[in-house]
Structures are given as C-alpha cells and as structure tokens.
Write an enzyme that holds these catalytic residues in place. Sequence first.
Site, PDB file in Angstrom:
ATOM      1  N   HIS A  56       0.738  -1.205   0.028  1.00 49.84           N
ATOM      2  CA  HIS A  56      -0.144   0.122  -0.091  1.00 49.84           C
ATOM      3  C   HIS A  56       0.775   1.115   0.344  1.00 49.84           C
ATOM      4  O   HIS A  56       2.029   1.185   0.316  1.00 49.84           O
ATOM      5  CB  HIS A  56      -0.783  -0.147   0.912  1.00 49.84           C
ATOM      6  CG  HIS A  56      -1.898  -1.067   1.193  1.00 49.84           C
ATOM      7  ND1 HIS A  56      -3.121  -1.039   1.974  1.00 49.84           N
ATOM      8  CD2 HIS A  56      -2.213  -2.158   0.166  1.00 49.84           C
ATOM      9  CE1 HIS A  56      -3.784  -2.370   1.804  1.00 49.84           C
ATOM     10  NE2 HIS A  56      -3.369  -2.692   0.706  1.00 49.84           N
ATOM     11  N   GLU A  58       1.517   3.712   2.129  1.00 49.05           N
ATOM     12  CA  GLU A  58       1.962   3.947   3.282  1.00 49.05           C
ATOM     13  C   GLU A  58       3.461   3.184   3.306  1.00 49.05           C
ATOM     14  O   GLU A  58       4.394   3.773   3.615  1.00 49.05           O
ATOM     15  CB  GLU A  58       1.388   3.703   4.730  1.00 49.05           C
ATOM     16  CG  GLU A  58       0.128   4.368   4.736  1.00 49.05           C
ATOM     17  CD  GLU A  58      -0.926   3.693   4.032  1.00 49.05           C
ATOM     18  OE1 GLU A  58      -2.118   3.444   4.863  1.00 49.05           O
ATOM     19  OE2 GLU A  58      -0.870   2.916   3.151  1.00 49.05           O
ATOM     20  N   ALA A 160     -21.349   9.218 -28.069  1.00 47.81           N
ATOM     21  CA  ALA A 160     -20.921  10.167 -28.879  1.00 47.81           C
ATOM     22  C   ALA A 160     -22.107  10.670 -29.613  1.00 47.81           C
ATOM     23  O   ALA A 160     -23.020   9.896 -30.274  1.00 47.81           O
ATOM     24  CB  ALA A 160     -19.947   9.837 -30.167  1.00 47.81           C
ATOM     25  N   GLU A 300     -21.674   1.618 -22.997  1.00 53.78           N
ATOM     26  CA  GLU A 300     -21.603   1.974 -24.360  1.00 53.78           C
ATOM     27  C   GLU A 300     -22.643   1.546 -25.385  1.00 53.78           C
ATOM     28  O   GLU A 300     -22.563   1.697 -26.478  1.00 53.78           O
ATOM     29  CB  GLU A 300     -20.398   1.556 -24.968  1.00 53.78           C
ATOM     30  CG  GLU A 300     -18.989   1.955 -24.426  1.00 53.78           C
ATOM     31  CD  GLU A 300     -17.726   1.986 -25.411  1.00 53.78           C
ATOM     32  OE1 GLU A 300     -17.794   2.135 -26.633  1.00 53.78           O
ATOM     33  OE2 GLU A 300     -16.615   1.382 -24.906  1.00 53.78           O
TER      34      GLU A 300
END
Length: 380
Positions: A56, A58, A160, A300
């Site tokens: 991670h 950290e 689009a 989509e």
Amino acid sequence: MAIPSPLAESCMRRALELARLGMGKVEPNPAVGAVIVDDAGNLISEGWHKEFGGPHAEIHALNAAGKAANGATLFVTLEPCCHFGKTPPCSKAVIAAGIRRVYVATVDPAHYVDGGGIAELRAAGIEVEVGLLQSEALRLIAPFIQLTKHRRPWFHAKWAMTLDGKIATRSGHSQWISNEKSRAVVHQLRGVMDGILVGIETVLADDPALTARPAGPRTATRIVLDSNARLPLDSQVVRTAAETPVIVVTSETAPLLRRQRLRDAGVDVLVFDPDSTGHPDISVLALELAGRRMTNVLIEGGSRVLGSFFDARLIDEVHAFIAPKLVGGDLASTAISGFGLERIPDQATLDQMITEILDDNIYIHGRLNDGSKSDTPKFP
C-alpha cells in the site's frame, strides 16, 4: 509541532496527486497516496498504491524513508488499514516506523476498517488529524465506496452525438460521429475499466470488439445485454472470448440451444428473471458484477440501454462527445431514451463538469450530482 495549515494542505494535495497514479491499476482496492515530511515540512519520501495485491501507499513511503520516518509526519489520503488482506496491516507498520503524527484525508468506509486503523494509531500515542481535503479524497475513492457500501460498480455512461443530439441516423448508422481524438479518449477509458457493457443491438449493428487499443492497465470483460441470446457466434466478441472474457446477460425465454452454443464458445451466460419491461433486471446484474469485484463499468450501449440505467438511477458518471454534425429526423436515436424525467432539473445534472476541446469535438465529462451517491464517513 503541527505542520502549518497551508503547508499541510499542500502535502495532502501531493498525496492525492500520487494516489491518482494508481487509478486503473489497484481496483477493487482504492487508490491511495502518502507523503512523509519532517517537522519543517521538508519532503522525506512519498509513495502510492501501485497495483492490486502489492504494498500500500504507506508501505512504499515508509520503505523509502527508512530511519528518517522516526518522529516524522505522514500524510495519507485514506485511513491506514488495520486488517490482514493481500498485505499486512499498514497501521502496524506506521507505528513500528516511529511516525509521530498522521494526517488522514478520510476514514476508510469499508466495514473491516471504518476507523479501526485510526484507533490503533491513537492507542499507540500517535497524533491523528482527520478530514484534511476530505471532499477531494472521497471523490477519488467514490467507485470504491459504491462497491463496498452499495454493492454495485461505478457505472460510466459514454456516448458520441451530433450537435442536434443524435447518436445514430434513422437507419441506425452511427459510424463515425466522433473524431479520432475522441475515439482515442474512449480507448483510454476502456483501458481502466473492469467491464464494458452494450446491448445486443449495438453488437448486431456494429460488430465491435469492445477492447482498448492500445491496451490499458486493465482488461475489461465485455458484457452484452441479450434477452434472447441472439449474439452471433461469428461476432468479434465471441471469436475473441478465449482472450478477453465475455458475459451475455439473457433471460429464461432465450432458447436453450442458443445459450448452450454461446457457452460452448467460451461465453459466460447469465440467466436473470426479467424486470417489468421484459428485459433482464439490471439491478440484479449490478449486484452480480459487484460480486465479481468489478469497480468501474463503462456503458457503451444505445439509447435504450442508457435509458434503462438512467431510469434506474444507476449512472454515476458521464462521458459525452459532441461533434459539429447535424442529422435531424424524428426517428433518429437520441442519447438516452426510456421514461426520463417529467421536469427539467433545477440544477445542473453533472457535478464539477469538465469540458475539453478535441479538435472539432467537445468532450464533456462529470459525475451525476445525486446526493445519494456519496457517503461522508464521520470523523472518529
């Protein structure tokens, strides 16, 4: 001595910048960034969560700091974890390194953390301040919150359209409305998604591959809503099912032979009960995709698919590409059909909308400002 406020904010902004480098690579984990500084605010080290299953943020920052972490201040965009997952708890590593003060942008909303990491740090005598740039941190991990708390993916709606709002002509022709730069952006979006979802009519009309070109950090599963299992065996998505996963969502009314042939071709066929419209219930689908740990899914599909998700309040983010073209016609498709709203919203539908010019196209993207889509964890 606490870091002065302007400097502290600057450090956290840097941590947020670093976190964004992991987007598309760490899901279903959240993107996280970390910065370690000395008492004067001088940078010691920094890190971010780079890949799912890896250290991670950290840990990267602590490893880079070495002994200099002792007595230093840590800025981290999300509460350090306190559980054993793919990696050991970050909270224990922070304590062992001798960090004296921690600034946390926001609490981890996952039930297995939810303030536990902060409690561990405080119990070890570490000063912890929570809430610096929290809204920005929450925005960054919104898909993670959606997955962990609401058990569904973050759905991105993409289309689009022409200047008069059409996504296809009356004959169904839709290639190409957008320009090459817009299409390149779409491929970048596909490359960071866990799933790409369309309706069967889109596949029958265009035979799309639904892949990212060039490939991105993630390989999205292609998802086809297909009530009657009409997906052609010679379509691009079926022919490439061995390389890139395909899910077909169908119903009990679909012929058994068609379903079996798709399965034989390597397609994962899901059979759901229909909703009130007679189509597979997309709310059930959302739960199924969450069970598969899909964090971001790009829709989509055509106007009916987009309309069904909009009506179900399942669209979280919008990516619209507008081309300076006119089509006209009552029978030409608009972007979102379905029932729609009865009144024009009083406020803008998109929150923090961004507009970009891509040659002669306009790209508008933003998140739906539905208040139910964000959770603000309480400070422990």
